[in-house]
Each structure stands twice: as structure tokens, then as C-alpha cells.
Design an enzyme around this catalytic site. Structure first.
Site, PDB file in Angstrom:
ATOM      1  N   SER A   1       1.549   4.842 -15.428  1.00  0.00           N
ATOM      2  CA  SER A   1       0.334   5.519 -15.833  1.00  0.00           C
ATOM      3  C   SER A   1      -0.850   5.490 -14.981  1.00  0.00           C
ATOM      4  O   SER A   1      -0.728   4.478 -14.099  1.00  0.00           O
ATOM      5  CB  SER A   1       0.031   4.717 -17.101  1.00  0.00           C
ATOM      6  OG  SER A   1       1.137   4.688 -18.273  1.00  0.00           O
TER       7      SER A   1
ATOM      8  N   ASN B   1      -6.860   3.587 -11.875  1.00  0.00           N
ATOM      9  CA  ASN B   1      -5.748   2.746 -11.829  1.00  0.00           C
ATOM     10  C   ASN B   1      -4.393   3.092 -11.853  1.00  0.00           C
ATOM     11  O   ASN B   1      -4.394   4.046 -12.842  1.00  0.00           O
ATOM     12  CB  ASN B   1      -6.133   1.321 -12.297  1.00  0.00           C
ATOM     13  CG  ASN B   1      -5.197   0.222 -12.298  1.00  0.00           C
ATOM     14  OD1 ASN B   1      -4.861   0.261 -11.399  1.00  0.00           O
ATOM     15  ND2 ASN B   1      -4.706  -0.103 -13.179  1.00  0.00           N
TER      16      ASN B   1
ATOM     17  N   HIS C   1      -0.596   1.806 -13.013  1.00  0.00           N
ATOM     18  CA  HIS C   1      -0.182   0.788 -13.822  1.00  0.00           C
ATOM     19  C   HIS C   1       1.393   1.035 -14.003  1.00  0.00           C
ATOM     20  O   HIS C   1       1.715   2.007 -14.514  1.00  0.00           O
ATOM     21  CB  HIS C   1      -0.988   0.490 -14.915  1.00  0.00           C
ATOM     22  CG  HIS C   1      -0.329  -1.002 -15.798  1.00  0.00           C
ATOM     23  ND1 HIS C   1      -0.580  -2.206 -15.252  1.00  0.00           N
ATOM     24  CD2 HIS C   1       0.395  -0.954 -16.865  1.00  0.00           C
ATOM     25  CE1 HIS C   1      -0.038  -2.967 -16.021  1.00  0.00           C
ATOM     26  NE2 HIS C   1       0.674  -2.403 -16.782  1.00  0.00           N
TER      27      HIS C   1
ATOM     28  N   ARG D   1     -16.161 -14.773  -9.363  1.00  0.00           N
ATOM     29  CA  ARG D   1     -15.713 -13.319  -9.126  1.00  0.00           C
ATOM     30  C   ARG D   1     -16.940 -12.349  -8.926  1.00  0.00           C
ATOM     31  O   ARG D   1     -16.802 -11.429  -8.044  1.00  0.00           O
ATOM     32  CB  ARG D   1     -15.103 -12.921 -10.512  1.00  0.00           C
ATOM     33  CG  ARG D   1     -13.627 -13.437 -10.789  1.00  0.00           C
ATOM     34  CD  ARG D   1     -13.045 -12.759 -12.048  1.00  0.00           C
ATOM     35  NE  ARG D   1     -11.903 -13.555 -12.182  1.00  0.00           N
ATOM     36  CZ  ARG D   1     -10.722 -13.049 -11.683  1.00  0.00           C
ATOM     37  NH1 ARG D   1     -10.414 -11.868 -10.930  1.00  0.00           N
ATOM     38  NH2 ARG D   1      -9.755 -13.973 -12.213  1.00  0.00           N
TER      39      ARG D   1
ATOM     40  N   GLU E   1       5.403   6.670  -9.170  1.00  0.00           N
ATOM     41  CA  GLU E   1       4.214   6.379  -9.015  1.00  0.00           C
ATOM     42  C   GLU E   1       3.471   7.514  -7.795  1.00  0.00           C
ATOM     43  O   GLU E   1       2.275   7.802  -7.871  1.00  0.00           O
ATOM     44  CB  GLU E   1       3.925   4.895  -8.516  1.00  0.00           C
ATOM     45  CG  GLU E   1       4.296   4.064  -9.649  1.00  0.00           C
ATOM     46  CD  GLU E   1       3.976   2.427  -9.368  1.00  0.00           C
ATOM     47  OE1 GLU E   1       2.994   2.388  -8.493  1.00  0.00           O
ATOM     48  OE2 GLU E   1       4.592   1.655  -9.710  1.00  0.00           O
TER      49      GLU E   1
ATOM     50  N   GLY F   1       0.700  -1.291   0.015  1.00  0.00           N
ATOM     51  CA  GLY F   1       0.084  -0.124  -0.051  1.00  0.00           C
ATOM     52  C   GLY F   1       0.668   1.295  -0.022  1.00  0.00           C
ATOM     53  O   GLY F   1       0.306   2.402   0.361  1.00  0.00           O
TER      54      GLY F   1
ATOM     55  N   ARG G   1      -6.584  -7.999  -8.335  1.00  0.00           N
ATOM     56  CA  ARG G   1      -7.774  -8.484  -8.722  1.00  0.00           C
ATOM     57  C   ARG G   1      -8.060  -8.177  -9.965  1.00  0.00           C
ATOM     58  O   ARG G   1      -8.298  -6.807 -10.123  1.00  0.00           O
ATOM     59  CB  ARG G   1      -8.786  -9.090  -7.734  1.00  0.00           C
ATOM     60  CG  ARG G   1      -8.341  -9.477  -6.335  1.00  0.00           C
ATOM     61  CD  ARG G   1      -7.474 -10.934  -6.477  1.00  0.00           C
ATOM     62  NE  ARG G   1      -8.297 -11.908  -6.893  1.00  0.00           N
ATOM     63  CZ  ARG G   1      -7.887 -12.981  -7.235  1.00  0.00           C
ATOM     64  NH1 ARG G   1      -6.741 -13.091  -7.104  1.00  0.00           N
ATOM     65  NH2 ARG G   1      -8.578 -14.014  -7.585  1.00  0.00           N
TER      66      ARG G   1
ATOM     67  N   ASP H   1      -6.334  -2.575 -18.149  1.00  0.00           N
ATOM     68  CA  ASP H   1      -5.161  -1.739 -18.340  1.00  0.00           C
ATOM     69  C   ASP H   1      -5.419  -0.883 -19.292  1.00  0.00           C
ATOM     70  O   ASP H   1      -4.525  -0.633 -20.139  1.00  0.00           O
ATOM     71  CB  ASP H   1      -3.793  -2.373 -18.331  1.00  0.00           C
ATOM     72  CG  ASP H   1      -3.562  -3.045 -17.006  1.00  0.00           C
ATOM     73  OD1 ASP H   1      -4.054  -2.707 -15.955  1.00  0.00           O
ATOM     74  OD2 ASP H   1      -2.789  -3.964 -17.025  1.00  0.00           O
TER      75      ASP H   1
HETATM   76  C1  GAR Z   1       2.539  -0.414  -7.773  1.00  0.00           C
HETATM   77  O1  GAR Z   1       3.827  -0.552  -8.305  1.00  0.00           O
HETATM   78  C2  GAR Z   1       1.474  -0.422  -8.889  1.00  0.00           C
HETATM   79  O2  GAR Z   1       1.905   0.159  -9.926  1.00  0.00           O
HETATM   80  C3  GAR Z   1       1.346  -2.070  -9.028  1.00  0.00           C
HETATM   81  O3  GAR Z   1       1.522  -2.804  -7.744  1.00  0.00           O
HETATM   82  C4  GAR Z   1       2.486  -2.143  -7.112  1.00  0.00           C
HETATM   83  C5  GAR Z   1       1.775  -1.755  -5.654  1.00  0.00           C
HETATM   84  O4  GAR Z   1       2.346  -1.174  -4.754  1.00  0.00           O
HETATM   85  N1  GAR Z   1       0.102  -2.152  -9.671  1.00  0.00           N
HETATM   86  C6  GAR Z   1       0.086  -3.262 -10.696  1.00  0.00           C
HETATM   87  O5  GAR Z   1       0.747  -3.910 -11.239  1.00  0.00           O
HETATM   88  C7  GAR Z   1      -1.555  -3.327 -10.981  1.00  0.00           C
HETATM   89  N2  GAR Z   1      -1.694  -4.137 -12.312  1.00  0.00           N
HETATM   90  P1  GAR Z   1       1.786  -0.698  -3.332  1.00  0.00           P
HETATM   91  O6  GAR Z   1       1.220  -1.528  -2.787  1.00  0.00           O
HETATM   92  O7  GAR Z   1       3.235  -0.306  -2.659  1.00  0.00           O
HETATM   93  O8  GAR Z   1       1.460   0.652  -3.876  1.00  0.00           O
END
Ligand code: GAR
Length: 197
Positions: free
Chosen positions: A137, A108, A110, A66, A175, A13, A92, A146
Site C-alpha cells: 500500500s 509512505n 508499506h 528523536r 511496489e 533503496g 525510523r 502506517d
Molecule cells: C520495502 O519492501 C518497503 O515496502 C519496506 O521496506 C522495503 C524497502 O526496500 N518498508 C517498510 O517496511 C516500512 N515500514 P527498498 O529499500 O529496496 O526500497
């Protein structure tokens, strides 16, 4: 009026923390729920420590159903009444039925320069392709994985000798800058994409 934001997570998180920390002062939104699909997600304790309500809906007992999992998510969301959903490392895949309920209100992040490298292992795939630039992104969530309108991108260089982990470690701080900037804009009603490098 202040927008109510629910943040959906699966793991540590760190993006959730960046988003939550940004929503203070004159920010047009406030966090109202951090929701995880894993009761052990590290981000839940971080959110609780920040005073944000938390909930978990473990996806495992639902197996392949789901829609039933998403009904349980939806019930938690309806209690919290968010205006905006932020997927922040939520791992998910959501069904078109759930997405339709939130379309236009769900973001989201990515870890790639979309439309490149939808799905998993984005850093390794950028390296394999010999890219000299990589990044992340933020996009609106639509039924296609995505996909959806891009609301912001941040770029980093790919350096000689990079491993996927090194690249991930270079992208993640971007990010943490990009997602709060996009959310602030989005909550204020703006849709022009933000590009940072
Ligand atoms: C982040 O790098 C995010 O971009 C990626 O998971 C990580 C979560 O880190 N998301 C994906 O790959 C979605 N398909 P975090 O829990 O430390 O925020």
C-alpha cells in the site's frame, strides 16, 4: 510547476530507484534529494550514480532523542526545498511534530494490504493468518503509524508453500510499479487511489 521530491531511505533503496527512474519526461516531479538515516545505506550510492544529490543523517548518535534527529533531517530537507517527501523503506518512526510539518505532502510505502499488518514482519504475519492474498500500500503519512489515506494498493496471491522471503520477493516488484504510479498521480494533484494486481 514541476514538484520537487525528496526520497527517504534506510537500506538498498530499490523503491527509491523505481521512483527516481520514473521522474523523467512529462512527469510532474523531479528528485532533488535522497536522504538516509544510515550513512552506509546502499541506496545512497545508487542515487549518486543517477546524479541525484544525497545526504545522510545517522540516527545513532542521537540515541533516544528523536526530535534532535528529526531537526537534523529537517535541516537537510530545508536545503533541498522539496514539495513532496517519499518514505521508501525508511525504517525510523517519525514523531507527530515532524509529521505535522509535512502532512499532506508525505507518502509512505508499506508491504501489506493496509489496514492489515501495520508495523514489521508483514509477510510472515500474512502467512501466519492464512491469507490467500497479500500486497503493498502507498498512503499519506499521518501521526498514526502506517495509517493515513490510502493512495494505492497492489495485490499478489499467496501460494502454497510460500515462505516470508518468497512472498516478499513477489510483493517487491509490485511496489516498484505501484509507488511510481501513485507519485505521478499525487504530484499532478490527483488523490483517487490506484489499485493494481
Ligand atoms: C520495502 O519492501 C518497503 O515496502 C519496506 O521496506 C522495503 C524497502 O526496500 N518498508 C517498510 O517496511 C516500512 N515500514 P527498498 O529499500 O529496496 O526500497
Amino acid at each position: 510547476m514541476t514538484k520537487r521530491v525528496a526520497i527517504l531511505i534506510s537500506g538498498g533503496g530499490s523503491n527509491m530507484v523505481s521512483l527516481a527512474e520514473s521522474m523523467t519526461g512529462d512527469h510532474p516531479a523531479r528528485p532533488v534529494l535522497v536522504l538516509a538515516n544510515d550513512p552506509a545505506a546502499g541506496g545512497l550510492a545508487k542515487a549518486a550514480a543517477m546524479g541525484i544529490p544525497t545526504a545522510a543523517v545517522d540516527h545513532k548518535p542521537f540515541g533516544k532523542d528523536r526530535a534532535a534527529f528529526e531537526d537534523a533531517l529537517q535541516a537537510k530537507l530545508e536545503e533541498a526545498q522539496p514539495d513532496i517527501l517519499c518514505l521508501a523503506g525508511f525504517m525510523r518512526i517519525l514523531t507527530p511534530g515532524f509529521i505535522a510539518k509535512w502532512e499532506g505532502r508525505m507518502l509512505n510505502i508499506h508491504p501489506s494490504l493496509l489496514p492489515k499488518y501495520k508495523g514489521l514482519h508483514t509477510h510472515a504475519r500474512a502467512l501466519e493468518a492464512g491469507d490467500t492474498e497479500h500486497g503493498c500500500s502507498v498512503h499519506e503519512v499521518t501521526a498514526e503509524l502506517d495509517d493515513g489515506p490510502i493512495l494505492g494498493q497492489a495485490r499478489v496471491p499467496v501460494l502454497p508453500g510460500d515462505t516470508a522471503d518468497m512472498l516478499a520477493a513477489r510483493v517487491l516488484p509490485m511496489e516498484h510499479k505501484l509507488y511510481p504510479a501513485v507519485l505521478r498521480n499525487f504530484a499532478a494533484g490527483a488523490r483517487e487511489p490506484i489499485f493494481i494486481s
